[in-house]
Scaffold this active site. Structure first.
Site, mmCIF file in Angstrom:
data_model
loop_
_atom_site.group_PDB
_atom_site.id
_atom_site.type_symbol
_atom_site.label_atom_id
_atom_site.label_comp_id
_atom_site.label_asym_id
_atom_site.label_seq_id
_atom_site.Cartn_x
_atom_site.Cartn_y
_atom_site.Cartn_z
ATOM 1 N N ASP A 233 -29.789 109.660 -9.473
ATOM 2 C CA ASP A 233 -31.094 108.906 -9.848
ATOM 3 C C ASP A 233 -31.892 110.116 -10.690
ATOM 4 O O ASP A 233 -32.036 111.361 -10.308
ATOM 5 C CB ASP A 233 -32.145 108.947 -8.504
ATOM 6 C CG ASP A 233 -33.396 108.300 -8.966
ATOM 7 O OD1 ASP A 233 -33.316 107.794 -9.775
ATOM 8 O OD2 ASP A 233 -34.342 108.542 -8.058
ATOM 9 N N ASP B 60 -35.126 105.638 -16.802
ATOM 10 C CA ASP B 60 -35.141 105.703 -15.455
ATOM 11 C C ASP B 60 -33.658 104.803 -14.853
ATOM 12 O O ASP B 60 -33.661 103.744 -15.576
ATOM 13 C CB ASP B 60 -36.109 105.364 -14.698
ATOM 14 C CG ASP B 60 -36.155 105.210 -13.274
ATOM 15 O OD1 ASP B 60 -35.596 106.373 -12.670
ATOM 16 O OD2 ASP B 60 -36.342 104.547 -12.503
#
Length: 483
Positions: free
Chosen positions: A163, A359
C-alpha cells in the site's frame, strides 16, 4: 499511515470473481457507415475490443513479464486465481468492492483535511500533546494487490497487501493475544535466529507517530485504520527476503499480537509510503531511493513490484509534489484530461487547487465535480455515435452501457495530462469497469465537489510501469509495463 486496492473488466462466474484480460487493439479512427468523420485531433481516439473477450474465460493464472531487477516481487490481485491466499467464501461483489472503495476515499479525504488542520496547529509536528491523525491509517478497501515476502532466518513466506498510502509494514506474530484468521502460520520470532525487538529508546521507535513502551522496554506501535481495522504489537527487526538473491537484514516492521478488522486473510501489510519506516525508505541505501510496480490488467495475470528508481525507456515523468501536512502520500499535478484525443474544457486550476494523490489501494479514480462532469459529457457524446444501450448505474459508477448483442465495441480513449506535459493514454482496462457484458461503466467517479483532493486509483494505473523516482522527485508512467 494507511492501508490498501481492482478494477478492470471483471465478471462473476460460478460465484467467483474472474477479471478478464482483453486484448486491445488501438485504432486512430473507426469507420461507421453514414457517419461524418470526427474532427481532427491529436493522439489515439478509439479502443476497439471484441465483446467475447469480456466473457468469462479460464480462471488459470497467466504468467507475465516481471522487472529485471533482482529484488522484484510478483504482484497479484488478492481475489484472483494468481493469489496464493484467496479469501474463504469467494470474492466480494462489485457493489461491495465499490462501496468499500468509497469508504477508503472518504478516509483519505478526512485524513488530508485533518492533517492539514493539525499542521496549522503544530507545523513542526514535534510534540505528542496533540493526537495527530497520522496515527490513523486510511480504510483498507477491497481492491488490494499482494506480494509474497520472506521474514526471519530461515525465511518463512508471508503474503501481504502492499500500500502506497501506508508506512509501517507488519505481520501477525506469535504469541498472539487476538489475531484474525489467516492461511499461513503466524510469524514466530522464536524460530528466527536474526530476530530482535526494538527498544523504547531506539531512533526507530521515536520515528513512529504514537509509540508506547512496554514494561520490558519494548517499543509498541498501534495503527487504527479508517474502517476500524486495527493492529497493535511490538516494533521489531529481522531479515527481509525479497527474492533468493535479495535480502534486507535488520528490516524494521511491526509484529502484531492484537489485530482485528477487514484484512481478509492476508498475513499483514507492507507500507510503501514516504516516511522513514516504509519499505522503500529502509531499502534505499541498498537498492536506491524509490520503487516501481506494474499492476496487471487482469486478476488472472501477474505484475511486479521492484525496489529502486529504475525506469523503462518509454516512461513519461511528472514532478512528485511534497505536502508537509500529509507526508506519507505521493502527490502529483493532474492538469487535464483528453477524451478521444481532444481536451475536455476544464481549466487546469480545477485539478490543481485541491491536488491529486496517487494511491495503489483506491480502485476508481476520483475527480473534482467540474472535471468529472465534463469528462462524463465528452465520453457520453462519443459513445452516442454508436447508439449503445444504457445500463443501470453500478454503485458509485453512474455512466454504464449494455454491450449485449455486439460483437465488437468502440470506446473513446481517455488520456490523463500531468504537469510538465506527461500524457498517459489509459489502457482500455483503465477506461471501463466491466461487471458483466450488460453493465460496463466509465471507471471514474466524482468527489461531489471541487475542493476535495483528487485520487488517481489503481484501475487507471493498470498495465503501466509506475515509477516513484524519489531521488529526482518525479513519478513516471511507462506503457505496457507488464508485458
Amino acid at each position: 499511515m494507511a492501508s490498501s486496492s481492482l478494477r478492470r473488466r471483471s465478471v462473476f462466474h460460478g460465484g467467483a470473481l474472474v477479471v478478464v484480460l482483453a486484448v486491445v487493439a488501438l485504432v486512430s479512427a473507426p469507420r461507421r457507415t453514414g457517419a461524418a468523420p470526427p474532427a481532427k485531433t491529436a493522439g489515439p481516439r478509439w479502443h476497439v475490443v471484441s465483446v467475447s473477450s469480456l466473457l468469462p474465460t479460464t480462471a488459470a493464472c497467466a504468467a507475465s513479464k516481471a522487472s529485471s531487477n533482482s529484488s522484484a516481487l510478483s504482484v497479484v490481485h488478492r481475489h484472483g486465481p494468481c493469489s496464493p491466499r484467496q479469501a474463504r467464501g469467494g470474492a466480494p461483489s462489485h457493489a461491495e468492492i465499490l462501496e468499500r472503495d468509497q469508504d477508503r476515499v472518504n478516509s483519505i479525504h478526512r485524513k488530508v483535511s485533518a492533517d492539514a488542520a493539525a499542521s496549522v496547529i503544530n507545523p513542526a509536528r514535534a510534540t505528542k500533546d496533540v493526537s495527530l491523525p497520522a496515527k490513523r491509517g486510511i480504510s483498507l478497501g477491497t481492491g488490494n494487490y499482494i506480494v509474497s515476502v520472506g521474514l526471519g532466518t530461515p525465511a518463512k513466506k508471508f503474503s501481504v497487501v502492499f500500500d502506497t498510502g501506508s508506512d509501517l509494514s507488519w505481520v501477525q506474530c506469535q504469541p498472539c493475544k487476538d489475531c484474525y484468521d489467516q492461511q499461513d502460520p503466524l510469524f514466530d520470532p522464536a524460530q528466527s535466529s536474526t530476530y530482535s525487538a526494538v527498544p523504547c529508546d531506539a531512533q526507530e521507535c521515536d520515528e513512529l507517530d504514537s509509540p508506547s513502551c512496554s514494561s520490558d522496554n519494548k517499543c509498541r506501535y498501534e495503527v487504527v485504520y479508517g474502517d476500524q481495522s486495527q493492529t497493535d504489537g511490538d516494533l521489531v527487526r529481522d531479515t527481509l527476503t525479497l527474492t533468493p538473491s535479495a535480502k534486507l537484514p535488520g528490516f524494521v516492521f511491526g509484529c502484531g499480537d492484537e489485530n482485528s478488522g477487514l484484512f481478509g486473510q492476508a498475513d499483514g501489510l507492507f507500507g510503501l509510503g514516504r516516511e522513514v519506516v516504509s519499505l522503500p525508505s529502509q531499502a534505499a541505501s541498498k537498492y536506491g531511493p524509490g520503487f516501481s510496480y506494474c499492476l496487471p490488467s487482469s486478476s488472472s495475470a501477474a505484475g511486479y513490484l521492484s525496489l529502486g528508481g529504475a525506469a523503462p525507456a518509454n516512461a513519461q515523468f511528472t514532478a512528485m509534489v511534497t505536502r508537509s501536512d500529509t507526508p506519507s502520500f505521493y502527490y502529483l499535478k493532474l492538469v487535464g484530461i483528453k477524451v478521444g484525443g481532444s481536451s475536455i474544457k476544464v481549466p487546469p486550476t480545477v485539478f490543481v487547487s485541491a491536488g491529486t494523490v496517487i494511491d495503489s489501494g483506491t480502485v476508481i479514480t476520483r475527480l473534482p465535480e467540474t472535471a468529472y462532469a465534463e469528462l462524463r459529457s465528452a465520453f457520453v457524446q462519443s459513445m452516442g455515435r454508436y447508439n449503445y444501450k444504457k445500463a443501470p448505474a453500478l454503485s458509485i459508477l453512474d455512466t454504464c452501457y449494455d454491450f449485449t448483442g455486439h460483437s465488437k465495441v468502440q470506446i473513446p480513449t481517455v488520456a490523463l495530462v500531468f504537469a510538465g506535459g506527461a500524457t498517459v493514454n489509459l489502457d482500455f482496462t483503465g477506461v471501463l469497469y466491466v461487471a458483466r457484458v450488460s453493465q460496463a461503466c466509465l471507471a471514474f467517479a466524482s468527489n461531489g465537489d471541487d475542493s476535495s483532493i483528487s485520487i488517481l486509483g489503481n484501475t487507471q494505473q493498470k498495465t503501466f510501469a509506475v515509477v516513484y523516482d524519489v531521488a529526482n522527485q518525479r513519478i513516471g508512467f511507462g506503457a505496457k509495463g507488464c508485458t
